[in-house]
Design a protein around this motif. Structure first.
Motif, PDB file in Angstrom:
ATOM      1  N   THR A  11       0.860  -1.181   0.000  1.00  0.00           N
ATOM      2  CA  THR A  11       0.000   0.000   0.000  1.00  0.00           C
ATOM      3  C   THR A  11       0.896   1.231   0.000  1.00  0.00           C
ATOM      4  N   ASP A  12       0.405   2.313  -0.608  1.00  0.00           N
ATOM      5  CA  ASP A  12       1.181   3.546  -0.604  1.00  0.00           C
ATOM      6  C   ASP A  12       0.930   4.338   0.669  1.00  0.00           C
ATOM      7  N   GLU A  15      -2.113   6.684   1.327  1.00  0.00           N
ATOM      8  CA  GLU A  15      -3.450   6.194   1.661  1.00  0.00           C
ATOM      9  C   GLU A  15      -3.682   6.246   3.169  1.00  0.00           C
ATOM     10  N   VAL A 122     -10.322   3.684   0.234  1.00  0.00           N
ATOM     11  CA  VAL A 122      -9.108   4.350  -0.262  1.00  0.00           C
ATOM     12  C   VAL A 122      -7.874   3.494   0.030  1.00  0.00           C
ATOM     13  N   GLU A 125      -6.501   1.107  -2.875  1.00  0.00           N
ATOM     14  CA  GLU A 125      -6.096   1.625  -4.179  1.00  0.00           C
ATOM     15  C   GLU A 125      -4.855   0.929  -4.738  1.00  0.00           C
ATOM     16  N   THR A 126      -3.790   0.914  -3.960  1.00  0.00           N
ATOM     17  CA  THR A 126      -2.518   0.433  -4.517  1.00  0.00           C
ATOM     18  C   THR A 126      -2.577  -1.055  -4.822  1.00  0.00           C
ATOM     19  N   LEU A 129      -4.704  -1.737  -7.919  1.00  0.00           N
ATOM     20  CA  LEU A 129      -4.055  -1.365  -9.176  1.00  0.00           C
ATOM     21  C   LEU A 129      -2.844  -2.240  -9.466  1.00  0.00           C
TER      22      LEU A 129
END
Lengths: 433, 433
Positions: A11-12, A15, A122, A125-126, A129
Motif C-alpha cells: 500500500t502507498d 493512503e 481508499v 487503491e494500490t 491497481l
C-alpha cells in the motif's frame, strides 16, 4: 528477511495519511464509490483483457494490519494513535463489482467498482491497481500471441525474466489468455495450470556428449519427452535424438537461430528419418509478431518468455483508481485534460444479431437503455466484505475465448490501431448519443 | 489462496526434469560452475547495475521443498520417487561469488558465479535470474533518473503500476540507485527505506471544497505536509494552500499538465505569497528524459512511478545463467552466434591513476595479470551453503554512487550509446590483448 505475503502493507504511504486526516475530520465514513478504468490503451492496442480480479479478491481476504504492521506504522510516524487503533480493527466491509476476468475492456470501461466508506475503500487503491495493472498487461499481450499462434499451443516460459512473484501471476494471466502450459512450478501448484519443461543446454553440456545426454533423458522420461537439439549442430542433434529415442520421439526443441529456416530443415530431416509424428517446438525471444511470422512453417508449439511476462512492450495496463461519487454526489477532478464523467457507472456491451460487438455503453448514476443484444458487463465480487463465488480459471479462459470471437475482426489484427469498439460514457440525465 | 513465499517452487519445471535424469545417470554430483552474465545491454544503455543479490541470498536460505511441494511434484509426475526423496533433503551446500550490489556491469561481466554439484546448482537458475533480472533492470533505470535529477531528491511511487510483490523489490532497487524515498510501505517495513506520501486527488474530492480538504490535512499533519494543488485550478490551489497553511507550508505537489510551465508559475506565485521556502514536487509520467528536461525549472523533488518500476523501456535485464565448467572442464554451447568463453571467470576493473575506469578484464580459469589501479570485482556471498555477511543497503547505495563517479563521463549521458567501458574476456592460456 524473506518477504511476507501479508497484503496490507502493499500500500502507498499516502493512503494512510488520508485515512488519518479523514478519521480526524469526520469524512472517513462518507460513502464513496471508486472506479478502476483506463483513459487509453497502450499505443496501438485494440483491446484490453481484464485479469487478476480473482487474485485480488483472494488477497483482500488477508488484507489486515497485524501487530507488527501497526507498530511499524506508528513507530515511523506514518499514522497517529487513533488511526493505528482503527487499522488494527480494519476489515473491508464494502462491495466490489466488476467485469469478469477474461472480459475485454476499452478506454472508459469501468472494470472494477469499489464502494463503502472513504477510509475502507481508499486503502485498497494500490493493491487493486498493482494486481490489475500487472495481470491485465500480461493477459493482453498473451492474448495477442494466442491469436498469432492460430491454434498451435503456447508454453509460457518467462519466469526468469520477471520478478519471482510477478512470474507466478504472469503464468496465471497467460493461461487465462489461452496459453496451454507454463514452465513455472509455483503457478502449477497455486493455480493448477499444466506445467511443462524438459531440459536446458546445461544438461547436454553436463554430459560427455550429446547422445549420452539424450539417452539419459529418454531413460528417465521415456520417448514422450522433448529433446533440445541445438546445443551443438542442429542437424546432428536431430540425428542423435532419433538414433537414441527412435522415430517415436515426441518432440524436439530449437531455441536459437533463424527459426523459420530451421523449422523447415528440421521437419524435412525428421521426416527423412521416419519421425513423421515428432513435433517441433521453437523458442527464443518470440513475441506475437515473431509467432505470426512462423505461421506457415512446420512448427507445432511455441515457447514464449520475455515478451509475454513483460507485456510485449506494454508492461503495465495504465489502469487508475478514481473516486467518482461521495454520498451520492458525482465528483470529478477538474484539471484533467480530458473530461471524465463522475458517478457510479453501469456498463453494457451491444451486439449485432450476429453476435458481433458494436459498442460499449456506460451510464453514470443510471443504466443503459436496454436493447436486444445487450450484455451486462458487471458482476458482484464482494458483498459487505464477503467474497462471492467466482468462475474457475478455466471458465474465465473460455470467457475470453468467446469475447475474442465476438469482436469485429479488425480487433484481432496485430498491427497498431484504434480500440476495436467505441465506449460511450454518459450521465443518466444526458442523452446517450 | 494467498501466494506462499516459499521460494523453492519459483522454479522452472525443466530444472527438476534435469535433476531427475542426472540423479539416475550419475552425473548429478559432477562439480559444476554456472555463471550469470548478459550478452548485451538494453538498446542504447551504457551500463548495467547489479541489484537483488542480497535479496537472492535471503531467498536461498528458505529454498527448501516442504512436504506439500514434494507431494505436488510427485503427484503431477514432474519427478520420480528417488528425485522426490532427494528434493525433500535439498539444501544448497555450494558456493556463490559475485559482483557487489550497486556494482556496474557490462556485456560479459560475470556478475554471479554459482558452484557446487550439477543438481544443487541447476535448481537455482530460475530464482536467481528472476531476482537479478528484475532488480537490476529497475536499478539501471533508476540510476539514470538519479543522474538526470542532478542532486534533487526522487520519490519512487510506482507500486500501482507493478505486480504487488515486484513493487516492493522495485522500491528497494530504486533506493539502491539513489532515490530518496518510496511510497511503498512494505518496502519501508522490510528494507527500512524512508517512505513518503501525503494525499491523492480523492482526498480533495471527498471534502466539500479544496480549502476544507487542505485544512484537514494540515490539522492532521502540520505544516510540514505536502498539499496536492492540481485537483481543480492550480493557481487557486496554491492560493488556497498558503491561505490555509501559511507561508511556512513545506511543499506543494503538481501531478498533471505541462510541468515546466506550471513549476515556473507556481514558484512565482508561491514567492509572491511569501512562501519562499515552500518546495515544489512534481510527478506524472516522469522518466529520465522528462526529469532531465526539468533541470532548469524551479522543481525541488520528483516523483517517479511507471517509468522506474517498469525499467523505463527495459523491464528485464537480459541476464542468463549458463553452465561454464564441469569437473574442471570448460564447456560452451557451440551453436551460439557469438563465441562465448567457457570456464570459471575472474574479473577486475582497470582504472587510470585519476580513478577513471578504462576497461574490465575477465579471465577464464585464471586471473587477470595484476596492474596498478585494478579492482577485483567479485566477492564471496555464500560458502558451503552458508551466507557471508553482506553490506547494508545503504552501503550498496554508496557503492553505486562511487562507481558512477568512476566511469568516463560519456557513461552518464542519457542518449543511446555503447557500453561505457569494454570488457575483454579471455581464457588464461590466451594472451589478454
Amino acid at each position: 528477511m524473506v518477504p511476507s505475503s501479508r497484503p496490507a502493507l502493499l500500500t502507498d504511504h499516502y493512503e494512510l495519511t488520508m485515512v488519518s486526516a479523514a478519521l480526524r475530520d469526520g469524512t472517513a465514513d462518507r460513502h464513496c464509490v471508486f472506479e478502476v478504468f483506463t483513459r487509453r490503451l497502450p499505443t496501438g492496442r485494440r483491446y484490453g483483457v481484464v485479469a487478476g480480479t480473482a487474485r485480488l479478491v483472494d488477497l483482500l481476504a488477508e488484507f489486515r494490519f497485524d501487530e507488527a504492521d501497526v507498530a511499524f506504522l506508528r513507530d515511523t510516524g506514518v499514522v497517529d494513535e487513533p488511526t493505528a487503533e482503527w487499522l488494527s480493527r480494519y476489515r473491508f466491509s464494502g462491495d466490489i463489482d466488476g467485469y469478469a476476468e477474461g472480459e475485454l475492456y476499452f478506454p472508459g470501461s469501468p472494470i472494477l467498482t469499489v464502494s463503502g466508506t472513504f477510509a475502507e475503500c481508499v486503502l485498497l487503491e494500490t493493491l487493486t491497481l498493482s494486481v490489475l495493472n500487472h495481470d491485465s498487461a500480461i493477459a493482453a499481450a498473451a492474448a495477442r500471441m494466442v491469436t498469432a499462434a492460430r491454434g498451435r499451443t503456447l508454453i509460457e516460459m518467462g519466469a526468469r525474466r520477471a520478478n519471482e512473484e510477478a512470474a507466478v501471476a504472469a503464468a496465471r494471466a497467460s493461461y487465462l489468455a489461452g496459453f496451454g502450459y507454463t514452465s513455472n512450478l509455483a503457478a502449477g501448484q497455486r493455480y493448477r495450470i499444466p506445467t511443462a519443461g524438459t531440459a536446458a543446454h546445461a544438461f547436454t553440456l553436463l554430459h560427455d556428449d550429446e547422445p549420452t545426454a539424450f539417452a539419459s533423458q529418454v531413460a528417465a522420461q521415456g520417448k514422450s519427452t522433448t529433446l533440445l537439439v541445438d546445443t551443438y549442430d542442429i542437424a546432428q542433434g536431430i540425428r542423435n535424438a532419433i538414433a537414441v529415442a527412435g522415430p517415436d520421439l515426441r518432440a524436439v526443441r530449437i531455441d536459437s537461430g533463424d527459426l523459420a529456416v530451421l523449422a523447415q530443415h528440421s521437419r524435412e530431416l525428421l521426416d527423412s528419418l521416419g519421425a513423421l509424428d515428432t513435433k517441433i517446438i521453437v523458442s527464443g525471444d518470440l513475441d506475437e509478431y515473431a509467432i505470426a511470422a512462423l505461421a506457415a512453417e512446420p512448427v507445432d508449439m511455441y515457447g514464449a518468455g520475455t515478451a509475454v511476462v513483460t507485456g510485449s512492450g506494454a508492461p503495465t495496463a495504465g489502469l487508475v483508481y478514481k473516486l467518482v461519487e461521495v454520498d451520492g454526489r458525482s465528483v470529478v477532478k477538474r484539471s484533467e485534460h480530458k473530461a471524465t464523467v463522475g458517478g457510479r457507472k453501469t456498463a453494457a456491451r451491444r451486439h449485432k444479431p450476429s453476435g458481433t460487438a458494436t459498442e460499449e455503453v456506460v451510464v453514470s448514476q443510471g443504466a443503459p437503455e436496454p436493447q436486444p443484444g445487450d450484455r451486462a458487463l458487471q458482476q458482484r465480487y464482494v458483498t459487505n466484505g464477503e467474497p462471492e463465488p467466482l468462475p474457475s480459471l478455466t471458465e474465465s479462459r473460455e470467457h475470453l475465448r468467446q469475447c475474442l470471437i465476438s469482436i469485429p475482426w479488425e480487433g484481432l489484427k496485430l498491427s497498431a490501431g484504434d480500440p476495436t469498439i467505441p465506449v460511450t460514457v454518459v450521465h443518466a440525465d444526458q442523452p446517450e448519443g
